[in-house]
Enzyme design. Structure first.
Site, PDB file in Angstrom:
ATOM      1  CD  GLU A  31     158.573  52.959  -1.879  1.00  0.00           C
ATOM      2  OE1 GLU A  31     159.643  53.273  -2.436  1.00  0.00           O
ATOM      3  OE2 GLU A  31     157.592  52.483  -2.500  1.00  0.00           O
ATOM      4  CB  SER A  44     123.540  83.859 -37.693  1.00  0.00           C
ATOM      5  OG  SER A  44     123.342  83.409 -39.013  1.00  0.00           O
TER       6      SER A  44
END
Length: 661
Positions: A100, A366
């Site tokens: 970084e 059903s």
């Protein structure tokens, strides 16, 4: 008269190079000071308050546990106590510095060359997001005080605050603040929370490979997540390891060893299991205790091993039926008290977060017929009551059977097992569709029920969750069992905010004898010789019902054993037809695969409420469990009315990603 002096003035002496440098240096300093003051006046006028540097601003976390205390998931933000840099292995902070901000220990809050490079990129890539070239100090300033807006103003304020941080804290303190506050995805803030969330260990036990993986996530926690993007995260971690070698933080040998050693992500997080369940319960938690102001722990009824079996069975079943047009499914399993033991709202949570288990309303087909037959039994009929399967007209409606043929004289038990439409339609017409609707509501159906004659064949829109709780009384001795999932809610400090056992509702009987044992007898036959034989699990007392809707848009299987019920639905989110998928096909196969794994864990007992009376010399349980497999009879899809009738009650609007689901 005096003479005027006409001599030319002496020539001005030219500055030396050194004098010129001094002069223009002074000019530049003056203008630089002016620029700096103007810069501060413009961008520092509305800087955020820095007095609350140590205040934590975040959404409290909610941890969800299954019935045995295993972690299911965590929602909200997770913070852990700040970690002391001196307790961490040296390679942990070194990984972040290497990838970084490798000039971290030499700059004063910002890296001019990094800023120049980022501006060159921004000027040559118009229209895209701005690249910042931020240092660790600038990232800390942004995380503590600013938003993530990609604007020049925010970047300028970030720079001002970075310089301020460098004047207030040492490099070690800045790095510690950064590691304890930065966001790692999955709701984890800080290196300690991230280590616990992703690897299930404290940060001081991180390996070199794990440290590199976490550091690599800083470029984008979601994009480089080891959970959702494992390959991309691994490639990024390799880049971090290379930079660590370049910076002298580790040796090439350590890099090689880290690459050879697999990084294992926390299995609970890696599985992404029970996310639909967590969504469903999360809303209920907030309804019980309000918006949390501190971290909470929610003890649920979920059984993770059974949940895993449900997810695997549904995923495999849908994949196996894709050739027939099946795209989605849902599965809900409850015990006899209504506790949710498994809950799957779709095949892939990452692809679609729409919860088909509770939010979808699809026609039951059903699978709705047991409410018709139960209503008839409660009015004096029996499984042996004779009926005639023949053409029937109710008003302008003529229900038809799936086969297009009629069986003639049959019993009610045979009619239900073979899912005969004409008999169900006649029964509902005789007992009254209003009474059938009342029966369904009494057992747990909460969706609107239209009273048109076609409701007898399942022209009623319901959710899988409703169907599971409505069948539960068949499995538990006839008691109402609304689905529930929250046992207890407590704070992380141990304060109990909700405890279901304190105000446990009394059990309400909703089916009495002889109707209950009669219904169980009839629904067993669906698996023994009817449309649901594919759902049979040898060695267990099981019952249930298939369901298929008109044009094969929906297919169901809802079944149960003693004290345990599961409902399965498959279909398509756009409500278009599948290719001849019936409830006795894919849904029954999913149910069978799930129950085959769940039943041994449950130590299931026979269905309560009585068994068929044994004839002399016969063993009814043995007959049920040892009957040879039968070829399943084709199931009748819900009949289509011959003339227009009142449509079923409309479903609530659904998300555009899953229309009509």
């Amino acid at each position: 008269m005096a003479r005027s002096d006409t001599r030319d003035p002496p020539p001005r002496r030219r500055r030396s190079i050194l004098q010129g440098l001094v002069y223009w240096g002074a000019v530049l300093c003056v203008w630089g000071l002016i620029f700096a003051l103007a810069f501060l006046a413009v961008f520092a006028a509305d800087l955020p308050d820095t007095s609350n540097l140590n205040a934590v601003r975040r959404q409290p976390s909610i941890s969800y546990l299954d019935r045995s205390g295993a972690l299911v998931s965590v929602r909200g933000s997770q913070y852990a106590p700040p970690v002391d840099l001196d307790r961490l292995p040296a390679y942990v902070p070194a990984a972040f510095v290497a990838i970084e901000d490798r000039w971290f220990y030499w700059h004063f809050g910002f890296n001019p060359w990094g800023i120049v490079r980022s501006q060159i990129y921004n000027l040559t890539h118009e229209g895209g997001p701005l690249r910042g070239g931020s240092t660790i100090t600038q990232q800390l300033a942004r995380n503590l005080f600013l938003t993530m807006d990609q604007t020049y103003r925010r970047k300028a304020q970030e720079l001002v605050l970075a310089v301020w941080l460098e004047t207030k804290f040492t490099k070690k303190e800045i790095l510690a603040l950064y590691l304890n506050r930065v966001y790692f995805g999955a709701g984890a803030y800080g290196i300690e929370a991230a280590s616990q969330r992703y690897f299930g260990k404290p940060a001081d036990q991180l390996t070199i490979g794990e440290s590199a993986l976490l550091a690599g996530m800083m470029k984008g926690p979601s994009r480089y997540s080891p959970v959702s993007s494992a390959d991309r995260a691994a490639r990024r971690a390799t880049v971090v390891l290379n930079e660590m070698v370049r910076a002298g933080a580790i040796t090439p040998a350590q890099r090689a060893d880290a690459i050879r050693t697999p990084v294992r992500v926390n299995p609970t997080l890696a599985s992404q299991r029970a996310q639909y369940f967590t969504d469903w319960v999360d809303e209920q938690v907030r309804g019980l205790v309000g918006e949390p102001t501190e971290d909470l722990i929610v003890e649920t009824t979920l059984d993770l091993p059974i949940q895993v079996s449900a997810e695997q069975a549904l995923r495999a079943g849908v994949a196996g039926a894709r050739g027939q047009g099946v795209q989605q499914g849902a599965l809900v399993a409850l015990d006899g008290e209504g506790r949710v033991r498994a809950y799957v709202g779709g095949v892939d949570y990452e692809e679609s977060q729409f919860d088909r288990a509770a939010m979808a309303r699809r026609q039951a087909g059903s699978a709705f017929k047991p409410f018709v037959y139960l209503t008839a039994l409660e009015r004096g009929r029996t499984p042996e009551t004779p009926e005639v399967d023949e053409a029937i007209r109710i008003g302008t409606w003529e229900p038809r059977n799936y086969t297009g043929e009629f069986l003639g004289p049959i019993t009610l038990q045979t009619a239900l097992a073979q899912s005969v439409n004409t008999v169900a339609a006649r029964l509902a017409n005789e007992v009254g569709t209003g009474n059938v609707a009342a029966t369904a509501r009494r057992l747990g159906i909460r969706s609107p029920i239209q009273l048109d004659p076609s409701m007898a064949l399942g022209a009623v829109e319901v959710s899988p969750l409703e169907m599971a709780q409505a069948y539960a009384p068949f499995s538990n001795g006839g008691y109402l069992s609304p689905a529930w999932a929250i046992e207890r809610v407590r704070t992380a400090a141990g304060k109990v905010l909700y405890d279901r056992s304190v105000a446990k509702p009394a059990r309400t009987p909703v089916i009495a004898s002889p109707a209950l044992p009669q219904m169980n007898q009839m629904l067993r036959q669906v698996l023994v010789s009817g449309t649901g034989t594919r759902a049979r699990v040898p060695g267990y007392d099981l019952a249930g019902k298939t369901g298929t809707t008109s044009d094969y848009r929906d297919a169901w299987f809802v079944g149960y054993t003693g004290g345990f019920v599961a409902a399965v639905w498959v279909g398509r989110d756009d409500n278009t037809p599948m290719r001849r998928v019936t409830g006795g096909g894919a849904p029954a196969a999913v149910w069978q695969a799930f129950m085959g794994r769940a039943l041994p864990r449950l130590r299931a007992e026979p269905i309560p409420g009585g068994l068929p009376s044994p004839e002399a010399g016969e063993d009814p349980i043995g007959d049920l469990l040892e009957a040879p497999d039968a070829t399943p009879a084709p199931e009748d899809p819900a009949a289509r009315p011959a003339a227009p009738v009142a449509p079923p009650a409309a479903s609530p609007p659904q998300p555009s990603a899953a229309p009509r689901a």
